[in-house]
Write a protein that holds these residues in place. Structure first.
Motif, PDB file in Angstrom:
ATOM      1  N   ILE A 198       1.623 -52.102 -24.212  1.00 48.46           N
ATOM      2  CA  ILE A 198       0.991 -51.072 -23.375  1.00 48.46           C
ATOM      3  C   ILE A 198       0.503 -51.683 -22.052  1.00 48.46           C
ATOM      4  O   ILE A 198       0.705 -51.094 -20.978  1.00 48.46           O
ATOM      5  CB  ILE A 198      -0.168 -50.385 -24.145  1.00 48.46           C
ATOM      6  CG1 ILE A 198       0.382 -49.671 -25.391  1.00 48.46           C
ATOM      7  CG2 ILE A 198      -0.932 -49.420 -23.250  1.00 48.46           C
ATOM      8  CD1 ILE A 198       1.415 -48.584 -25.118  1.00 48.46           C
ATOM      9  N   ASN A 199      -0.090 -52.864 -22.124  1.00 49.16           N
ATOM     10  CA  ASN A 199      -0.498 -53.528 -20.882  1.00 49.16           C
ATOM     11  C   ASN A 199       0.702 -53.849 -19.997  1.00 49.16           C
ATOM     12  O   ASN A 199       0.638 -53.726 -18.771  1.00 49.16           O
ATOM     13  CB  ASN A 199      -1.243 -54.841 -21.173  1.00 49.16           C
ATOM     14  CG  ASN A 199      -2.635 -54.595 -21.742  1.00 49.16           C
ATOM     15  OD1 ASN A 199      -3.116 -53.458 -21.722  1.00 49.16           O
ATOM     16  ND2 ASN A 199      -3.255 -55.639 -22.249  1.00 49.16           N
ATOM     17  N   PHE A 200       1.787 -54.289 -20.635  1.00 50.55           N
ATOM     18  CA  PHE A 200       3.015 -54.627 -19.898  1.00 50.55           C
ATOM     19  C   PHE A 200       3.499 -53.402 -19.132  1.00 50.55           C
ATOM     20  O   PHE A 200       3.847 -53.484 -17.949  1.00 50.55           O
ATOM     21  CB  PHE A 200       4.080 -55.112 -20.890  1.00 50.55           C
ATOM     22  CG  PHE A 200       5.280 -55.784 -20.252  1.00 50.55           C
ATOM     23  CD1 PHE A 200       5.343 -57.171 -20.129  1.00 50.55           C
ATOM     24  CD2 PHE A 200       6.367 -55.026 -19.775  1.00 50.55           C
ATOM     25  CE1 PHE A 200       6.449 -57.795 -19.555  1.00 50.55           C
ATOM     26  CE2 PHE A 200       7.475 -55.652 -19.194  1.00 50.55           C
ATOM     27  CZ  PHE A 200       7.520 -57.040 -19.088  1.00 50.55           C
ATOM     28  N   ILE A 201       3.507 -52.248 -19.802  1.00 49.65           N
ATOM     29  CA  ILE A 201       3.975 -51.018 -19.152  1.00 49.65           C
ATOM     30  C   ILE A 201       2.980 -50.566 -18.082  1.00 49.65           C
ATOM     31  O   ILE A 201       3.390 -50.161 -16.976  1.00 49.65           O
ATOM     32  CB  ILE A 201       4.194 -49.894 -20.200  1.00 49.65           C
ATOM     33  CG1 ILE A 201       5.246 -50.319 -21.238  1.00 49.65           C
ATOM     34  CG2 ILE A 201       4.640 -48.594 -19.511  1.00 49.65           C
ATOM     35  CD1 ILE A 201       5.358 -49.376 -22.432  1.00 49.65           C
ATOM     36  N   ASP A 202       1.693 -50.658 -18.375  1.00 43.86           N
ATOM     37  CA  ASP A 202       0.688 -50.253 -17.378  1.00 43.86           C
ATOM     38  C   ASP A 202       0.806 -51.082 -16.096  1.00 43.86           C
ATOM     39  O   ASP A 202       0.657 -50.549 -14.990  1.00 43.86           O
ATOM     40  CB  ASP A 202      -0.729 -50.370 -17.964  1.00 43.86           C
ATOM     41  CG  ASP A 202      -1.085 -49.166 -18.840  1.00 43.86           C
ATOM     42  OD1 ASP A 202      -0.462 -48.088 -18.652  1.00 43.86           O
ATOM     43  OD2 ASP A 202      -1.972 -49.298 -19.701  1.00 43.86           O
ATOM     44  N   ASP A 203       1.067 -52.365 -16.239  1.00 43.12           N
ATOM     45  CA  ASP A 203       1.254 -53.214 -15.049  1.00 43.12           C
ATOM     46  C   ASP A 203       2.462 -52.728 -14.237  1.00 43.12           C
ATOM     47  O   ASP A 203       2.423 -52.698 -13.001  1.00 43.12           O
ATOM     48  CB  ASP A 203       1.473 -54.679 -15.452  1.00 43.12           C
ATOM     49  CG  ASP A 203       0.174 -55.338 -15.927  1.00 43.12           C
ATOM     50  OD1 ASP A 203      -0.906 -54.747 -15.708  1.00 43.12           O
ATOM     51  OD2 ASP A 203       0.251 -56.440 -16.511  1.00 43.12           O
ATOM     52  N   LEU A 204       3.527 -52.348 -14.949  1.00 42.64           N
ATOM     53  CA  LEU A 204       4.722 -51.846 -14.247  1.00 42.64           C
ATOM     54  C   LEU A 204       4.430 -50.503 -13.571  1.00 42.64           C
ATOM     55  O   LEU A 204       4.873 -50.255 -12.448  1.00 42.64           O
ATOM     56  CB  LEU A 204       5.898 -51.700 -15.227  1.00 42.64           C
ATOM     57  CG  LEU A 204       6.492 -52.999 -15.775  1.00 42.64           C
ATOM     58  CD1 LEU A 204       7.543 -52.702 -16.835  1.00 42.64           C
ATOM     59  CD2 LEU A 204       7.109 -53.851 -14.652  1.00 42.64           C
ATOM     60  N   ILE A 205       3.682 -49.645 -14.259  1.00 44.39           N
ATOM     61  CA  ILE A 205       3.349 -48.334 -13.682  1.00 44.39           C
ATOM     62  C   ILE A 205       2.544 -48.527 -12.397  1.00 44.39           C
ATOM     63  O   ILE A 205       2.821 -47.890 -11.367  1.00 44.39           O
ATOM     64  CB  ILE A 205       2.547 -47.472 -14.694  1.00 44.39           C
ATOM     65  CG1 ILE A 205       3.458 -47.047 -15.849  1.00 44.39           C
ATOM     66  CG2 ILE A 205       1.934 -46.244 -14.008  1.00 44.39           C
ATOM     67  CD1 ILE A 205       2.766 -46.240 -16.938  1.00 44.39           C
ATOM     68  N   HIS A 206       1.594 -49.420 -12.438  1.00 47.66           N
ATOM     69  CA  HIS A 206       0.767 -49.705 -11.266  1.00 47.66           C
ATOM     70  C   HIS A 206       1.636 -50.149 -10.081  1.00 47.66           C
ATOM     71  O   HIS A 206       1.484 -49.678  -8.959  1.00 47.66           O
ATOM     72  CB  HIS A 206      -0.244 -50.794 -11.644  1.00 47.66           C
ATOM     73  CG  HIS A 206      -1.092 -51.233 -10.510  1.00 47.66           C
ATOM     74  ND1 HIS A 206      -2.120 -50.469 -10.003  1.00 47.66           N
ATOM     75  CD2 HIS A 206      -1.043 -52.356  -9.736  1.00 47.66           C
ATOM     76  CE1 HIS A 206      -2.676 -51.105  -8.992  1.00 47.66           C
ATOM     77  NE2 HIS A 206      -2.044 -52.247  -8.803  1.00 47.66           N
ATOM     78  N   LYS A 207       2.582 -51.030 -10.360  1.00 45.79           N
ATOM     79  CA  LYS A 207       3.446 -51.549  -9.285  1.00 45.79           C
ATOM     80  C   LYS A 207       4.419 -50.478  -8.793  1.00 45.79           C
ATOM     81  O   LYS A 207       4.632 -50.322  -7.582  1.00 45.79           O
ATOM     82  CB  LYS A 207       4.202 -52.791  -9.771  1.00 45.79           C
ATOM     83  CG  LYS A 207       3.288 -53.998  -9.949  1.00 45.79           C
ATOM     84  CD  LYS A 207       3.964 -55.111 -10.743  1.00 45.79           C
ATOM     85  CE  LYS A 207       2.946 -56.204 -11.081  1.00 45.79           C
ATOM     86  NZ  LYS A 207       3.424 -57.098 -12.154  1.00 45.79           N
ATOM     87  N   MET A 208       5.033 -49.743  -9.717  1.00 46.89           N
ATOM     88  CA  MET A 208       6.004 -48.711  -9.299  1.00 46.89           C
ATOM     89  C   MET A 208       5.304 -47.575  -8.570  1.00 46.89           C
ATOM     90  O   MET A 208       5.889 -46.935  -7.697  1.00 46.89           O
ATOM     91  CB  MET A 208       6.800 -48.181 -10.501  1.00 46.89           C
ATOM     92  CG  MET A 208       7.791 -49.172 -11.097  1.00 46.89           C
ATOM     93  SD  MET A 208       8.787 -50.101  -9.899  1.00 46.89           S
ATOM     94  CE  MET A 208       9.954 -48.856  -9.352  1.00 46.89           C
ATOM     95  N   ASN A 209       4.057 -47.338  -8.893  1.00 48.38           N
ATOM     96  CA  ASN A 209       3.292 -46.319  -8.172  1.00 48.38           C
ATOM     97  C   ASN A 209       3.253 -46.665  -6.679  1.00 48.38           C
ATOM     98  O   ASN A 209       3.485 -45.804  -5.827  1.00 48.38           O
ATOM     99  CB  ASN A 209       1.880 -46.219  -8.748  1.00 48.38           C
ATOM    100  CG  ASN A 209       1.068 -45.127  -8.069  1.00 48.38           C
ATOM    101  OD1 ASN A 209       1.552 -44.010  -7.906  1.00 48.38           O
ATOM    102  ND2 ASN A 209      -0.137 -45.440  -7.657  1.00 48.38           N
TER     103      ASN A 209
END
Ligand code: F2R
Ligand code: MG
Ligand code: MG
Ligand code: MG
Length: 347
Positions: A198-209
């Motif tokens: 979940i942290n891995f995906i959240d980090d990606l979401i933050h960057k893709m945002n």
């Protein structure tokens, strides 16, 4: 720890190669049936076993372009877009039957035709000026991450420029960025600690945002398709173990040649394979990730390859069965490229 990092560099390029080679004979299959999954399981078992004699498995366009990408960065010490274009074109004309996309070939023809005087127009002209949203820029991106793994802004800049040679549609370019950033996150994590998906995906979401935010200067909010897919991925991770999960993964995340419906899928395969998966018998999470990716069918070589690049960057070469690797074409060359990228990146 430099020796761990070196192993992770190798893991990433070798992972990309293995996923491509092993996935290639399943490209364009539907999601594998139970019977086909058993064949895939037995095939991996045999390839991992000692002394199994079989013709070497050829790589496809994915690895051919990854090779050119790596070699260009190593030999020029930077991103030299003309050098890269020449290598892509030369490699294609030397071995045109590596399974290239039928339309990307037009770009190579035009580049050769204009003698590399106009590097950017051929890709811009694809699909009536829309540009390609295929996964061809994403599938070859791992060497760029390795080359500048410490410098996020430089990574984004090089990925954008290298993608533009063949892919100018925002979805094609942003897919390459997402794949590059996923490899980077894997590379920087400690494989001896449990990974928090979940942290891995959240980090990606933050960057893709940030990356998908309005960039036309009009202040209108743009669609953020990768951010949406990553959010959906989180819910799929949380509901693991439910019936007909794989059909759902393919339905929602996709298994096609579109970057949007393959890059998030590869990230999901890596994360999901941290834990056992029904129908895949192995203790090895690296193998599990690639075998799972291939079992989803569709663009199996490319999703297998992108999954392998992310998983290999996390686990390192130690988790890659040497017998399996021996069956893949040019594995020594790929290890060598990884070492040269390591030297360039840590100099
Ligand atoms: N092409 C394949 N596999 C099928 C052919 C295999 C071969 N015949 C064999 O069996 O040996 N695999 C490789 O291509 C994929 C990467 O493709 P890339 O480099 O992105 O190419 P392209 O042509 O730019 O895009 C792929 C297709 O996507 C559709 N498409 C893209 N942008 C579009 C747009 N703006 N509008 C409409 N359609 C668009 C087109 O169908 C493109 O052909 C990897 O799977 C690699 O393994
Ligand atoms: Mg291919
Ligand atoms: Mg690229
Ligand atoms: Mg493919």
């Amino acid at each position: 720890d430099l020796s761990l990092l070196k192993s992770k560099f190798r893991g990433s390029l070798l992972g990309a190669l293995i996923g491509d080679c092993l996935g290639s004979s399943y490209e364009n299959e539907e999601i594998l049936t139970t019977g086909m999954k058993l064949i895939l399981q037995r095939s991996f078992d045999k390839l991992e076993g000692p002394m199994f004699k079989a013709p070497v498995i050829q790589f496809t366009d994915d690895s051919a372009m990854t090779y050119s990408m790596a070699k260009s960065l190593i030999d020029t010490g930077e991103l030299d877009i003309i050098d890269l274009a020449k290598r892509f074109v030369k490699s294609y004309y030397q071995e045109p039957n590596r399974g290239y996309g039928p339309l990307v070939v037009t770009v190579f023809q035009k580049l050769r035709g204009n003698k590399f005087m106009d590097i950017l127009s051929p890709a811009k002209e694809q699909f009536n000026g829309q540009g390609s949203w295929g996964n061809g820029a994403a599938m070859r991106v791992a060497p760029i991450t390795l080359f500048c793994y410490q410098n996020y802004d430089k990574l984004l800049d090089i990925v954008r420029k290298a993608s533009q040679l063949t892919h100018t549609h925002k979805v094609g370019v942003d897919g390459a960025i997402l794949q590059a950033v996923a490899v980077q996150q894997s590379l920087l994590l400690n494989p001896n600690e449990e990974l928090n998906a979940i942290n891995f995906i959240d980090d990606l979401i933050h960057k893709m945002n940030q990356i998908e935010i309005d960039d036309d200067g009009l202040g209108l909010s743009e669609p953020q398709p990768y951010k949406v897919q990553l959010s959906v991925m989180k819910s799929l991770i949380l509901e693991e173990g439910e019936e007909s999960h794989e059909e759902k993964v393919v339905q929602i995340l996709g298994n096609s040649v579109s970057a949007l419906y393959s890059v998030p899928t590869a990230i999901f395969c890596f994360l999901r394979a941290q834990k056992p998966i029904t129908g895949i018998q192995t203790e090895n999470p690296f193998r599990r990730a690639i075998q799972y990716a291939i079992s989803l069918g569709g663009d199996a070589d490319t999703i297998g390859s992108m999954t392998g690049a992310i998983a290999g960057a996390f686990y390192g070469e130690e988790k890659i069965n040497p017998n399996l690797l021996q069956h893949c074409e040019a594995s020594d060359e790929f290890r060598n490229l990884a070492d040269q990228l390591f030297n360039a990146a840590t100099a």
